[in-house]
Design an enzyme around this catalytic site. Sequence first.
Site, mmCIF file in Angstrom:
data_model
loop_
_atom_site.group_PDB
_atom_site.id
_atom_site.type_symbol
_atom_site.label_atom_id
_atom_site.label_comp_id
_atom_site.label_asym_id
_atom_site.label_seq_id
_atom_site.Cartn_x
_atom_site.Cartn_y
_atom_site.Cartn_z
ATOM 1 N N HIS A 139 -1.840 -0.510 -5.548
ATOM 2 C CA HIS A 139 -2.312 0.277 -4.656
ATOM 3 C C HIS A 139 -3.138 1.202 -4.792
ATOM 4 O O HIS A 139 -3.064 1.772 -6.356
ATOM 5 C CB HIS A 139 -0.825 1.109 -3.718
ATOM 6 C CG HIS A 139 -1.184 2.283 -2.292
ATOM 7 N ND1 HIS A 139 -2.497 3.244 -3.235
ATOM 8 C CD2 HIS A 139 -1.148 1.961 -1.309
ATOM 9 C CE1 HIS A 139 -2.346 3.515 -1.624
ATOM 10 N NE2 HIS A 139 -1.873 2.850 -0.630
ATOM 11 N N ASP A 216 5.335 3.277 -9.722
ATOM 12 C CA ASP A 216 5.237 4.287 -7.550
ATOM 13 C C ASP A 216 6.801 3.497 -7.236
ATOM 14 O O ASP A 216 6.009 2.138 -6.587
ATOM 15 C CB ASP A 216 3.881 3.129 -7.814
ATOM 16 C CG ASP A 216 3.581 4.186 -6.007
ATOM 17 O OD1 ASP A 216 3.997 3.991 -5.077
ATOM 18 O OD2 ASP A 216 2.423 2.920 -5.943
ATOM 19 N N GLN A 219 6.622 2.367 -1.955
ATOM 20 C CA GLN A 219 7.570 1.497 -0.801
ATOM 21 C C GLN A 219 8.668 0.711 -1.028
ATOM 22 O O GLN A 219 9.571 1.124 -0.291
ATOM 23 C CB GLN A 219 7.080 -0.046 -1.054
ATOM 24 C CG GLN A 219 5.896 -0.006 -0.788
ATOM 25 C CD GLN A 219 5.859 0.538 1.283
ATOM 26 O OE1 GLN A 219 6.389 0.267 1.729
ATOM 27 N NE2 GLN A 219 3.863 1.047 1.205
ATOM 28 N N LYS A 242 7.233 7.420 4.041
ATOM 29 C CA LYS A 242 8.348 6.194 4.543
ATOM 30 C C LYS A 242 9.708 6.655 4.415
ATOM 31 O O LYS A 242 10.465 5.120 4.670
ATOM 32 C CB LYS A 242 7.284 5.026 3.217
ATOM 33 C CG LYS A 242 5.604 5.511 3.390
ATOM 34 C CD LYS A 242 5.448 4.438 1.787
ATOM 35 C CE LYS A 242 3.653 4.569 1.729
ATOM 36 N NZ LYS A 242 2.652 3.687 3.006
ATOM 37 N N CYS A 380 -5.562 -0.658 1.532
ATOM 38 C CA CYS A 380 -6.104 -0.088 -0.081
ATOM 39 C C CYS A 380 -5.651 -0.390 -0.997
ATOM 40 O O CYS A 380 -3.931 0.401 -1.856
ATOM 41 C CB CYS A 380 -4.667 1.527 0.783
ATOM 42 S SG CYS A 380 -5.157 2.450 1.392
HETATM 43 C C1 LIG Z 1 2.449 1.059 -3.175
HETATM 44 C C2 LIG Z 1 1.968 2.494 -2.732
HETATM 45 N N1 LIG Z 1 1.791 3.241 -2.968
HETATM 46 C C3 LIG Z 1 1.077 4.402 -3.028
HETATM 47 C C4 LIG Z 1 1.189 5.037 -1.507
HETATM 48 C C5 LIG Z 1 0.420 6.128 -1.462
HETATM 49 O O1 LIG Z 1 1.261 7.166 -0.547
HETATM 50 P P1 LIG Z 1 0.913 8.102 0.349
HETATM 51 O O2 LIG Z 1 -0.472 7.817 0.732
HETATM 52 O O3 LIG Z 1 1.885 8.958 1.009
HETATM 53 O O4 LIG Z 1 0.667 8.943 -1.326
HETATM 54 C C6 LIG Z 1 1.948 3.780 -1.003
HETATM 55 C C7 LIG Z 1 0.588 4.056 0.331
HETATM 56 O O5 LIG Z 1 0.942 2.906 1.395
HETATM 57 C C8 LIG Z 1 1.699 2.799 -1.065
HETATM 58 O O6 LIG Z 1 1.838 1.703 -0.518
#
Ligand SMILES: Cc1ncc(COP(=O)(O)O)c(C=O)c1O
Length: 422
Positions: A139, A216, A219, A242, A380
Amino acid sequence: MVTSTREMVQDAGVRGRVLDVDAVRADFPILHRRVHGKPLVYLDNAATTQKPQAVIDALSRYYTEANANVHRGVHFLSGIATDAYESARSTVRAYFNAGSDREIVFTRNATESINLVAHTFVRARLGAGDEVLISAMEHHSNIVPWQLVCQERGATLRVAPIDDSGELILDELERLLTDRTRILAITHMSNALGTVNPIAAIVKLAHAREIPVLVDGSQAAYHLPVDVRALGVDFYAATGHKLYGPTGIGVLYGREALLEAMPPFLGGGDMIASVTFEKSTWNVLPYKFEAGTPHIEGAVGLGAAIDYINRVGLPAIAAHERDLLAYGTQVLESIPGVRLIGTAREKASILSFVMQDVHPHDIGTIVDREGVAIRTGHHCAQPVMDRFGVPATARASLAMYNTRAELDALGAALEKVREVFA
Ligand SMILES: Cc1ncc(COP(=O)(O)O)c(C=O)c1O
């Protein structure tokens, strides 16, 4: 009493190994609304999940019975608010099986958790010619912070490739772990493809070369049981919204010895032990990393969300979502012209797809008229789109409250798309 949501919850709930989806759905009020005159079919869970009544009640109870600033007051309400906040931290610690509450830092979201590590752990260790290793399925939140510190320090961002199914090529990853690698930052589960990475094995490869690993977990954290100690990770980032919790609250797990050695990220109140104009000293963990008034009700809501997940049971959730993923895959594969993007053997809860001769935005707009909420775009994860040679995908993403009937509704809505573009 906000600190103890357990006795107060009224959710129909589900207890045991098999998830009772009707009972779960009864706990999520928004699922009963209609959109465009149709029952809502919410399949945009990878973007954010809906909230159970237990979380909504916890937020309301917090403001009705407990609101005060934390850590600073001797008065009654401040004590209750502090207990609620710290009790949420313990709930998060247990959920991820961290060794100590000191290892759980509340942030705004996963993005901030990753930036915190980039700036306070990696930046100082990065010199010209050093490397940060990520994967090709990240992401933007796990790409851009590393680009920023690499640019600043004259270091290089390296990317471990993925194959045509969306699986990480482990041999390549191993080859890219060198004596210049200062951190490996990798997703536990891809939001664009659904791929679940073998984190424990990856951590072993990195640690064999004394390379720290940030995962990370944005998900993975609401689909799979996560045990940070069993995985062996150094840092794990998660995001509350999430995890069926509120927006604006995130989590950074960090190994205590590493967090101890790191300087603060932001300066201000609460993160200090003492302040003079000449010099300040830092508070103990985890407060050193929580400058200013925290998102107290966000943490309380996240604690309530995790209590809820625990009551339903993550193994039951994972089994239910596995069934839905298999069923949804069949539904999509039965529609002429649909191609799935992301077919890894280890995969969870994401159905990313393209449709011949139809732009994903048109798919999203037409199925929305049928009450079906999916996401379209690059999610993203623009490099993932580039890797698969598509500008965007349509993505249906699953959560504990989805049903096979909803996937049938998606299939029927996609038939409408085909009719429009026939
Ligand atoms: C794999 C992954 N990493 C990071 C994020 C970023 O999450 P946040 O925008 O809540 O910081 C997301 C959100 O869509 C994600 O799916």
